[in-house]
Design a protein around this motif. Sequence first.
Motif, PDB file in Angstrom:
ATOM      1  N   GLY A 113       0.827  -1.220   0.000  1.00  0.00           N
ATOM      2  CA  GLY A 113       0.000   0.000   0.000  1.00  0.00           C
ATOM      3  C   GLY A 113       0.850   1.254   0.000  1.00  0.00           C
ATOM      4  O   GLY A 113       0.546   2.229  -0.695  1.00  0.00           O
ATOM      5  N   ARG A 116       2.218   1.755  -3.522  1.00  0.00           N
ATOM      6  CA  ARG A 116       1.152   2.240  -4.424  1.00  0.00           C
ATOM      7  C   ARG A 116       0.905   3.731  -4.187  1.00  0.00           C
ATOM      8  O   ARG A 116       0.853   4.525  -5.136  1.00  0.00           O
ATOM      9  CB  ARG A 116      -0.130   1.437  -4.183  1.00  0.00           C
ATOM     10  CG  ARG A 116      -1.250   1.742  -5.154  1.00  0.00           C
ATOM     11  CD  ARG A 116      -2.408   0.782  -5.020  1.00  0.00           C
ATOM     12  NE  ARG A 116      -2.929   0.742  -3.638  1.00  0.00           N
ATOM     13  CZ  ARG A 116      -2.785  -0.280  -2.804  1.00  0.00           C
ATOM     14  NH1 ARG A 116      -2.095  -1.350  -3.207  1.00  0.00           N
ATOM     15  NH2 ARG A 116      -3.287  -0.246  -1.578  1.00  0.00           N
ATOM     16  N   ARG A 117       0.820   4.112  -2.920  1.00  0.00           N
ATOM     17  CA  ARG A 117       0.600   5.524  -2.608  1.00  0.00           C
ATOM     18  C   ARG A 117       1.799   6.370  -3.044  1.00  0.00           C
ATOM     19  O   ARG A 117       1.633   7.486  -3.530  1.00  0.00           O
ATOM     20  CB  ARG A 117       0.337   5.694  -1.101  1.00  0.00           C
ATOM     21  CG  ARG A 117      -1.036   5.221  -0.656  1.00  0.00           C
ATOM     22  CD  ARG A 117      -1.328   5.615   0.779  1.00  0.00           C
ATOM     23  NE  ARG A 117      -0.397   4.961   1.726  1.00  0.00           N
ATOM     24  CZ  ARG A 117      -0.584   3.727   2.208  1.00  0.00           C
ATOM     25  NH1 ARG A 117      -1.619   3.004   1.799  1.00  0.00           N
ATOM     26  NH2 ARG A 117       0.270   3.184   3.070  1.00  0.00           N
TER      27      ARG A 117
END
Length: 301
Positions: A113, A116-117
């Motif tokens: 995550g 991705r961010r």
Amino acid sequence: MAPRGSGLDWRGCALATPPGWDWPSAGCPPARPLDMASQLRLRSALALVTGAGSGIGRAVSVRLAKEGATVAACDLDRAAACETVWLLGGQGSEKVAPGGAHTAFQADVSEAGAVRRLLEQVQACFSRPPSVVVSCAGLTRDEFLLRMSEDDWDRVIAVNLKGIFLVTQAAAQALVSSGCRGSIINISSIVGKVGNVGQTNYAASKAGVIGLTQTAARELGRLVRHPWGHGIRCNSVLPGFITTPMTQKVPQKVLDKVIGMIPMGHLGDPEDVADAVTFLASEDSGYITGASVEVTGGLFM
Ligand SMILES: CCCCCCCCCCCCCC(=O)CC(=O)SCCNC(=O)CCNC(=O)[C@H](O)C(C)(C)COP(=O)(O)OP(=O)(O)OC[C@H]1O[C@@H](n2cnc3c(N)ncnc32)[C@H](O)[C@@H]1OP(=O)(O)O
Ligand SMILES: NC(=O)C1=CN([C@@H]2O[C@H](COP(=O)(O)OP(=O)(O)OC[C@H]3O[C@@H](n4cnc5c(N)ncnc54)[C@H](O)[C@@H]3O)[C@@H](O)[C@H]2O)C=CC1
């Protein structure tokens, strides 16, 4: 297969060509336009560097910026990333790269995550994907095999290998969906080639980086065609003993042993690695992909 010169790529998708570009009737991309020969090899590049807060990653960030790149400096340690950006003359200083201000980002590359961010934030900040991606983030948890804990194994594999998988995948996805070419450089280690006492976890992670990068090179080389270049190149750099905080933990008696084994007779500097990375980031290495470039002073050649 779309006919050569049709302006379409191998899937029949329109090629991302500069305005006013017309494919020569022969269909073969012409020699590089003269304006490619600029004094700054990375003038238009946006470079994402992980592990940018220290050692090799910081030296890579400085070197890429000197060649005109705008640097997105990422690290687990936000303060360290910000310090690197300050050194580049980014936020808080008047110097700005041709492609915009250098910027610091915080992310743990072992977390999907977070990665991705990170790519979302970089693209939101600069309105484009990074065309140069250098994965330097890494750590050691050295111990003899007979005593190594599962946690020491898991953490080193998570950061050094899975982290590079996550960053390489996210960056490649962004480049392919934008129809952009790019150069991905993953920092492995000579230990990934020859092993090292006390580093079963680290050696495995670095050997994995080589295989991951070679496979990515095979898959991404033709995905995006460009008038004067092709695809997304992926290469590994294998440093030897480089003087950074990482090697300061090595017992002196081991360092004394290894220096005597280096044909060039001394440890390397982070700048030695940064020079090789910059070459691989630039069009000077335009026909190199899947390579493993050793920066070792000849150690274990
Ligand atoms: C003749 C061999 C020369 C050395 C070759 C080393 C080549 C390595 C090139 C690596 C270049 C790239 C490096 C890189 O990617 C970045 C890094 O990973 S930097 C960290 C590198 N880590 C190591 O090299 C491991 C160093 N060792 C340790 O941290 C500790 O020894 C360890 C935590 C594994 C165990 O500690 P401890 O239980 O306290 O044991 P000792 O430290 O006393 O060591 C016992 C014994 O083993 C010898 N030894 C330890 N490590 C190495 C090693 N890497 N290569 C060779 N020999 C090693 C140590 O010298 C002791 O020997 P004695 O004769 O008993 O004194
Ligand atoms: N120093 C050396 O002799 C050699 C180093 N290497 C590799 O070069 C790379 C850089 O190493 P050095 O600069 O020497 O180490 P360093 O310890 O100076 O820098 C590593 C940086 O990575 C960051 N980092 C660690 N875990 C992270 C995570 N989960 N997410 C994001 N950032 C993280 C750290 O905060 C630090 O700023 C590493 O991958 C290392 O394995 C390879 C061969 C030799």
